[in-house]
Design a protein around this motif. Structure first.
Motif, PDB file in Angstrom:
ATOM      1  N   LYS A 147      15.145   6.066   0.272  1.00  0.00           N
ATOM      2  CA  LYS A 147      14.436   7.266   0.724  1.00  0.00           C
ATOM      3  C   LYS A 147      14.633   7.523   2.217  1.00  0.00           C
ATOM      4  CE  LYS A 147      11.052   7.798  -2.883  1.00  0.00           C
ATOM      5  NZ  LYS A 147      11.137   6.728  -3.837  1.00  0.00           N
ATOM      6  N   ARG A 148      15.353   6.615   2.879  1.00  0.00           N
ATOM      7  CA  ARG A 148      15.742   6.752   4.285  1.00  0.00           C
ATOM      8  C   ARG A 148      14.527   6.837   5.215  1.00  0.00           C
ATOM      9  NH1 ARG A 148      20.969   7.450   5.255  1.00  0.00           N
ATOM     10  NH2 ARG A 148      20.598   8.674   7.120  1.00  0.00           N
ATOM     11  N   ILE A 149      13.530   5.975   4.961  1.00  0.00           N
ATOM     12  CA  ILE A 149      12.298   5.954   5.748  1.00  0.00           C
ATOM     13  C   ILE A 149      12.188   4.621   6.475  1.00  0.00           C
ATOM     14  CG2 ILE A 149       9.776   5.958   5.608  1.00  0.00           C
ATOM     15  CD1 ILE A 149      10.112   7.788   3.164  1.00  0.00           C
ATOM     16  N   ALA A 150      11.887   4.688   7.766  1.00  0.00           N
ATOM     17  CA  ALA A 150      11.682   3.489   8.584  1.00  0.00           C
ATOM     18  C   ALA A 150      10.314   3.568   9.232  1.00  0.00           C
ATOM     19  CB  ALA A 150      12.762   3.387   9.646  1.00  0.00           C
ATOM     20  N   LEU A 181       0.817  -1.209   0.000  1.00  0.00           N
ATOM     21  CA  LEU A 181       0.000   0.000   0.000  1.00  0.00           C
ATOM     22  C   LEU A 181       0.858   1.268   0.000  1.00  0.00           C
ATOM     23  CD1 LEU A 181      -2.838   1.295   0.185  1.00  0.00           C
ATOM     24  CD2 LEU A 181      -2.546   1.230   2.682  1.00  0.00           C
ATOM     25  N   LEU A 182       1.786   1.350   0.937  1.00  0.00           N
ATOM     26  CA  LEU A 182       2.614   2.561   1.047  1.00  0.00           C
ATOM     27  C   LEU A 182       3.543   2.732  -0.152  1.00  0.00           C
ATOM     28  CD1 LEU A 182       3.431   2.402   4.864  1.00  0.00           C
ATOM     29  CD2 LEU A 182       1.763   3.880   3.704  1.00  0.00           C
ATOM     30  N   ASN A 183       4.040   1.629  -0.685  1.00  0.00           N
ATOM     31  CA  ASN A 183       4.878   1.720  -1.890  1.00  0.00           C
ATOM     32  C   ASN A 183       4.080   2.305  -3.052  1.00  0.00           C
ATOM     33  OD1 ASN A 183       7.157   0.734  -0.642  1.00  0.00           O
ATOM     34  ND2 ASN A 183       6.906  -1.339  -1.392  1.00  0.00           N
ATOM     35  N   GLY A 212      11.348  -0.755   5.840  1.00  0.00           N
ATOM     36  CA  GLY A 212      12.379   0.233   5.574  1.00  0.00           C
ATOM     37  C   GLY A 212      12.624   0.449   4.096  1.00  0.00           C
ATOM     38  N   ASP A 213      12.898   1.697   3.750  1.00  0.00           N
ATOM     39  CA  ASP A 213      13.316   2.088   2.410  1.00  0.00           C
ATOM     40  C   ASP A 213      14.622   2.843   2.588  1.00  0.00           C
ATOM     41  OD1 ASP A 213      13.833   3.434   0.008  1.00  0.00           O
ATOM     42  OD2 ASP A 213      11.719   3.858  -0.388  1.00  0.00           O
ATOM     43  N   TYR A 226       7.336   4.670  -2.452  1.00  0.00           N
ATOM     44  CA  TYR A 226       8.433   4.132  -1.658  1.00  0.00           C
ATOM     45  C   TYR A 226       8.896   2.797  -2.234  1.00  0.00           C
ATOM     46  CZ  TYR A 226       6.902   7.368   2.068  1.00  0.00           C
ATOM     47  OH  TYR A 226       6.544   8.454   2.803  1.00  0.00           O
ATOM     48  N   ASN A 227      10.018   2.343  -1.761  1.00  0.00           N
ATOM     49  CA  ASN A 227      10.519   1.006  -2.068  1.00  0.00           C
ATOM     50  C   ASN A 227      10.735   0.280  -0.744  1.00  0.00           C
ATOM     51  OD1 ASN A 227      11.391  -1.152  -3.607  1.00  0.00           O
ATOM     52  ND2 ASN A 227      13.507  -0.437  -3.619  1.00  0.00           N
ATOM     53  N   LEU A 228       9.700   0.277   0.086  1.00  0.00           N
ATOM     54  CA  LEU A 228       9.781  -0.353   1.401  1.00  0.00           C
ATOM     55  C   LEU A 228       9.931  -1.857   1.255  1.00  0.00           C
ATOM     56  CD1 LEU A 228       6.862   1.551   3.132  1.00  0.00           C
ATOM     57  CD2 LEU A 228       9.276   1.769   3.719  1.00  0.00           C
TER      58      LEU A 228
END
Length: 77
Positions: free
Chosen positions: A40-43, A11-13, A36-37, A18-20
């Motif tokens: 994009k430095r997102i956790a 969903l979030l990707n 984590g991606d 994102y590339n979680l």
């Protein structure tokens, strides 16, 4: 929460580009973050516990494990 992790990755990707990845798939019970991606430095921590104790413990472990060198953003979902 395990099922929600798999759902949220897709969903979030799609929603945010994102590339979680599910970090728990790489390492069982990954400490303090679930998705984590690194590009994009997102956790993201997926939890149903929104108590201040849970949030403080999660952030403490996040910094103790040095994840702040890979991720700039932490979200509690």
């Amino acid at each position: 929460n395990i099922h929600m992790e798999h759902f949220l990755v897709g969903l979030l990707n799609k929603l945010y580009g994102y590339n979680l990845v599910n970090l728990n798939a790489e390492e069982t019970n990954f400490t303090s973050i679930d998705l984590g991606d690194k590009e994009k430095r997102i956790a993201i921590q997926v939890t149903s516990d929104n108590t201040s104790t849970k949030i403080k413990d999660t952030l403490k472990k996040f910094f103790e494990n040095g994840y702040d060198s890979d991720f700039d953003t932490t979200n509690l979902q």
